[in-house]
Design a protein around this motif. Structure first.
Motif, PDB file in Angstrom:
ATOM      1  N   GLN A  16       0.825  -1.207   0.000  1.00 28.47           N
ATOM      2  CA  GLN A  16       0.000   0.000   0.000  1.00 28.47           C
ATOM      3  C   GLN A  16       0.866   1.266   0.000  1.00 28.47           C
ATOM      4  O   GLN A  16       0.554   2.229  -0.709  1.00 28.47           O
ATOM      5  CB  GLN A  16      -0.937  -0.011   1.202  1.00 28.47           C
ATOM      6  CG  GLN A  16      -2.096   0.929   1.031  1.00 28.47           C
ATOM      7  CD  GLN A  16      -3.167   0.733   2.071  1.00 28.47           C
ATOM      8  OE1 GLN A  16      -2.842   0.543   3.234  1.00 28.47           O
ATOM      9  NE2 GLN A  16      -4.408   0.789   1.668  1.00 28.47           N
ATOM     10  N   ASP A  17       1.956   1.276   0.747  1.00 28.79           N
ATOM     11  CA  ASP A  17       2.852   2.442   0.756  1.00 28.79           C
ATOM     12  C   ASP A  17       3.467   2.681  -0.620  1.00 28.79           C
ATOM     13  O   ASP A  17       3.614   3.830  -1.053  1.00 28.79           O
ATOM     14  CB  ASP A  17       3.955   2.282   1.799  1.00 28.79           C
ATOM     15  CG  ASP A  17       3.465   2.511   3.208  1.00 28.79           C
ATOM     16  OD1 ASP A  17       2.334   3.019   3.386  1.00 28.79           O
ATOM     17  OD2 ASP A  17       4.207   2.185   4.156  1.00 28.79           O
ATOM     18  N   ASN A  18       3.834   1.612  -1.314  1.00 28.79           N
ATOM     19  CA  ASN A  18       4.385   1.761  -2.666  1.00 28.79           C
ATOM     20  C   ASN A  18       3.348   2.344  -3.622  1.00 28.79           C
ATOM     21  O   ASN A  18       3.682   3.177  -4.475  1.00 28.79           O
ATOM     22  CB  ASN A  18       4.902   0.424  -3.189  1.00 28.79           C
ATOM     23  CG  ASN A  18       6.206   0.026  -2.551  1.00 28.79           C
ATOM     24  OD1 ASN A  18       6.931   0.854  -2.008  1.00 28.79           O
ATOM     25  ND2 ASN A  18       6.514  -1.256  -2.576  1.00 28.79           N
ATOM     26  N   ILE A  19       2.105   1.921  -3.479  1.00 24.50           N
ATOM     27  CA  ILE A  19       1.044   2.481  -4.321  1.00 24.50           C
ATOM     28  C   ILE A  19       0.859   3.962  -4.000  1.00 24.50           C
ATOM     29  O   ILE A  19       0.736   4.793  -4.904  1.00 24.50           O
ATOM     30  CB  ILE A  19      -0.275   1.704  -4.133  1.00 24.50           C
ATOM     31  CG1 ILE A  19      -0.129   0.281  -4.680  1.00 24.50           C
ATOM     32  CG2 ILE A  19      -1.433   2.416  -4.831  1.00 24.50           C
ATOM     33  CD1 ILE A  19      -1.286  -0.627  -4.339  1.00 24.50           C
ATOM     34  N   PHE A  20       0.847   4.314  -2.705  1.00 28.46           N
ATOM     35  CA  PHE A  20       0.684   5.716  -2.323  1.00 28.46           C
ATOM     36  C   PHE A  20       1.827   6.577  -2.863  1.00 28.46           C
ATOM     37  O   PHE A  20       1.598   7.681  -3.351  1.00 28.46           O
ATOM     38  CB  PHE A  20       0.602   5.868  -0.803  1.00 28.46           C
ATOM     39  CG  PHE A  20      -0.704   5.421  -0.206  1.00 28.46           C
ATOM     40  CD1 PHE A  20      -1.902   5.582  -0.886  1.00 28.46           C
ATOM     41  CD2 PHE A  20      -0.732   4.846   1.040  1.00 28.46           C
ATOM     42  CE1 PHE A  20      -3.108   5.180  -0.336  1.00 28.46           C
ATOM     43  CE2 PHE A  20      -1.933   4.440   1.607  1.00 28.46           C
ATOM     44  CZ  PHE A  20      -3.124   4.600   0.920  1.00 28.46           C
ATOM     45  N   LYS A  21       3.063   6.072  -2.817  1.00 25.92           N
ATOM     46  CA  LYS A  21       4.198   6.830  -3.353  1.00 25.92           C
ATOM     47  C   LYS A  21       4.048   7.047  -4.857  1.00 25.92           C
ATOM     48  O   LYS A  21       4.318   8.133  -5.372  1.00 25.92           O
ATOM     49  CB  LYS A  21       5.508   6.109  -3.054  1.00 25.92           C
ATOM     50  CG  LYS A  21       5.952   6.211  -1.623  1.00 25.92           C
ATOM     51  CD  LYS A  21       7.222   5.426  -1.384  1.00 25.92           C
ATOM     52  CE  LYS A  21       7.555   5.372   0.090  1.00 25.92           C
ATOM     53  NZ  LYS A  21       8.680   4.486   0.381  1.00 25.92           N
ATOM     54  N   GLU A  22       3.633   5.998  -5.556  1.00 26.08           N
ATOM     55  CA  GLU A  22       3.499   6.109  -7.008  1.00 26.08           C
ATOM     56  C   GLU A  22       2.348   7.041  -7.390  1.00 26.08           C
ATOM     57  O   GLU A  22       2.480   7.853  -8.307  1.00 26.08           O
ATOM     58  CB  GLU A  22       3.292   4.726  -7.628  1.00 26.08           C
ATOM     59  CG  GLU A  22       3.444   4.730  -9.118  1.00 26.08           C
ATOM     60  CD  GLU A  22       3.478   3.337  -9.715  1.00 26.08           C
ATOM     61  OE1 GLU A  22       3.418   3.260 -10.952  1.00 26.08           O
ATOM     62  OE2 GLU A  22       3.558   2.340  -8.968  1.00 26.08           O
ATOM     63  N   THR A  23       1.225   6.955  -6.684  1.00 25.24           N
ATOM     64  CA  THR A  23       0.109   7.850  -6.989  1.00 25.24           C
ATOM     65  C   THR A  23       0.474   9.298  -6.685  1.00 25.24           C
ATOM     66  O   THR A  23       0.124  10.206  -7.439  1.00 25.24           O
ATOM     67  CB  THR A  23      -1.169   7.466  -6.203  1.00 25.24           C
ATOM     68  OG1 THR A  23      -0.880   7.445  -4.805  1.00 25.24           O
ATOM     69  CG2 THR A  23      -1.714   6.135  -6.639  1.00 25.24           C
ATOM     70  N   PHE A  68      -8.350  19.974  -6.761  1.00 26.30           N
ATOM     71  CA  PHE A  68      -7.760  18.781  -6.156  1.00 26.30           C
ATOM     72  C   PHE A  68      -7.448  17.783  -7.262  1.00 26.30           C
ATOM     73  O   PHE A  68      -8.201  17.664  -8.229  1.00 26.30           O
ATOM     74  CB  PHE A  68      -8.726  18.151  -5.154  1.00 26.30           C
ATOM     75  CG  PHE A  68      -9.191  19.113  -4.107  1.00 26.30           C
ATOM     76  CD1 PHE A  68      -8.472  19.285  -2.941  1.00 26.30           C
ATOM     77  CD2 PHE A  68     -10.331  19.880  -4.300  1.00 26.30           C
ATOM     78  CE1 PHE A  68      -8.886  20.189  -1.980  1.00 26.30           C
ATOM     79  CE2 PHE A  68     -10.753  20.785  -3.345  1.00 26.30           C
ATOM     80  CZ  PHE A  68     -10.029  20.940  -2.181  1.00 26.30           C
ATOM     81  N   VAL A  69      -6.331  17.092  -7.095  1.00 23.84           N
ATOM     82  CA  VAL A  69      -5.961  16.031  -8.025  1.00 23.84           C
ATOM     83  C   VAL A  69      -6.056  14.711  -7.273  1.00 23.84           C
ATOM     84  O   VAL A  69      -5.512  14.572  -6.174  1.00 23.84           O
ATOM     85  CB  VAL A  69      -4.537  16.239  -8.589  1.00 23.84           C
ATOM     86  CG1 VAL A  69      -4.095  15.028  -9.396  1.00 23.84           C
ATOM     87  CG2 VAL A  69      -4.498  17.480  -9.455  1.00 23.84           C
ATOM     88  N   TYR A  70      -6.758  13.772  -7.874  1.00 26.27           N
ATOM     89  CA  TYR A  70      -6.883  12.428  -7.328  1.00 26.27           C
ATOM     90  C   TYR A  70      -6.179  11.464  -8.265  1.00 26.27           C
ATOM     91  O   TYR A  70      -6.460  11.450  -9.470  1.00 26.27           O
ATOM     92  CB  TYR A  70      -8.347  12.012  -7.190  1.00 26.27           C
ATOM     93  CG  TYR A  70      -9.125  12.891  -6.248  1.00 26.27           C
ATOM     94  CD1 TYR A  70      -8.953  12.784  -4.874  1.00 26.27           C
ATOM     95  CD2 TYR A  70     -10.006  13.846  -6.719  1.00 26.27           C
ATOM     96  CE1 TYR A  70      -9.647  13.600  -4.003  1.00 26.27           C
ATOM     97  CE2 TYR A  70     -10.709  14.655  -5.854  1.00 26.27           C
ATOM     98  CZ  TYR A  70     -10.525  14.529  -4.500  1.00 26.27           C
ATOM     99  OH  TYR A  70     -11.210  15.342  -3.633  1.00 26.27           O
ATOM    100  N   ALA A  71      -5.263  10.698  -7.723  1.00 28.99           N
ATOM    101  CA  ALA A  71      -4.561   9.683  -8.503  1.00 28.99           C
ATOM    102  C   ALA A  71      -4.728   8.354  -7.786  1.00 28.99           C
ATOM    103  O   ALA A  71      -4.522   8.268  -6.573  1.00 28.99           O
ATOM    104  CB  ALA A  71      -3.076  10.026  -8.629  1.00 28.99           C
ATOM    105  N   GLY A  72      -5.109   7.334  -8.521  1.00 29.94           N
ATOM    106  CA  GLY A  72      -5.337   6.054  -7.868  1.00 29.94           C
ATOM    107  C   GLY A  72      -5.314   4.895  -8.831  1.00 29.94           C
ATOM    108  O   GLY A  72      -5.167   5.053 -10.042  1.00 29.94           O
TER     109      GLY A  72
END
Length: 172
Positions: free
Chosen positions: A42-49, A145-149
């Motif tokens: 999950q942390d890796n996904i958060f960093k990439e997003t 706001f920018v949302y990346a996911g």
């Protein structure tokens, strides 16, 4: 006919107690390992997003924002105005409502979230408030706001990780 499950010899009792203690120890180790792997994914996904979202914010120009061209596994990207309208979005997120209603405050511009729906499953995302300078230049101070996911990986959403860890604990 009575059946006695309690072992009579010291050796059998010792084996039973050591087996139970081993099961408890392996269960604790398995739970810790499962949490560590889950958190790391999950942390890796958060960093990439976060990286993808900040890169897109840095490329915004005055006028109509162009849809982003994504070359990563992060396929959901939206620019949302202060009223909750999607201003620009990636192809995968173009016909959707805003990915989240999360609005990071001015003093902490980045927030992470996991949003789950029964229809679409779970989406791991980062919400970033566009910095004040860009907001003033691009939209006369109106917050954006920018949302990346991305959709939560199968290993996390299907509980495959927990099953594999449990199987390893039982095998040990």
């Amino acid at each position: 006919m009575s059946f006695n499950l309690r072992p009579h010899s010291i050796r059998a009792r010792f084996t039973l107690v050591s087996g139970i203690i081993s099961l408890i120890v392996f269960a604790v180790i398995g739970t810790g390992l499962d949490l560590a792997i889950w958190t790391r994914i999950q942390d890796n996904i958060f960093k990439e997003t976060e990286r993808v979202a900040t890169d897109w914010i840095g490329s915004l120009q005055p006028g109509a924002p162009y849809p982003p061209v994504l070359k990563t596994r992060i396929n959901l990207l939206q620019l949302v105005d202060g009223q909750g309208r999607v201003v620009a979005a990636s192809t995968a997120a173009a016909d959707q409502a805003p990915l989240s209603t999360l609005r990071p405050p001015n003093d902490d511009r980045i927030a992470h979230d996991t949003r789950c729906t029964t229809r679409d499953g779970c989406v791991v995302l980062t919400a970033i408030r566009v910095p004040p300078l860009e907001t003033r230049v691009l939209w006369q101070g109106q917050p954006h706001f920018v949302y990346a996911g991305m959709t939560e990986p199968g290993m996390l959403s299907t509980h495959e990780l927990e099953l594999l860890t449990s199987g390893g604990v039982l095998a040990a």
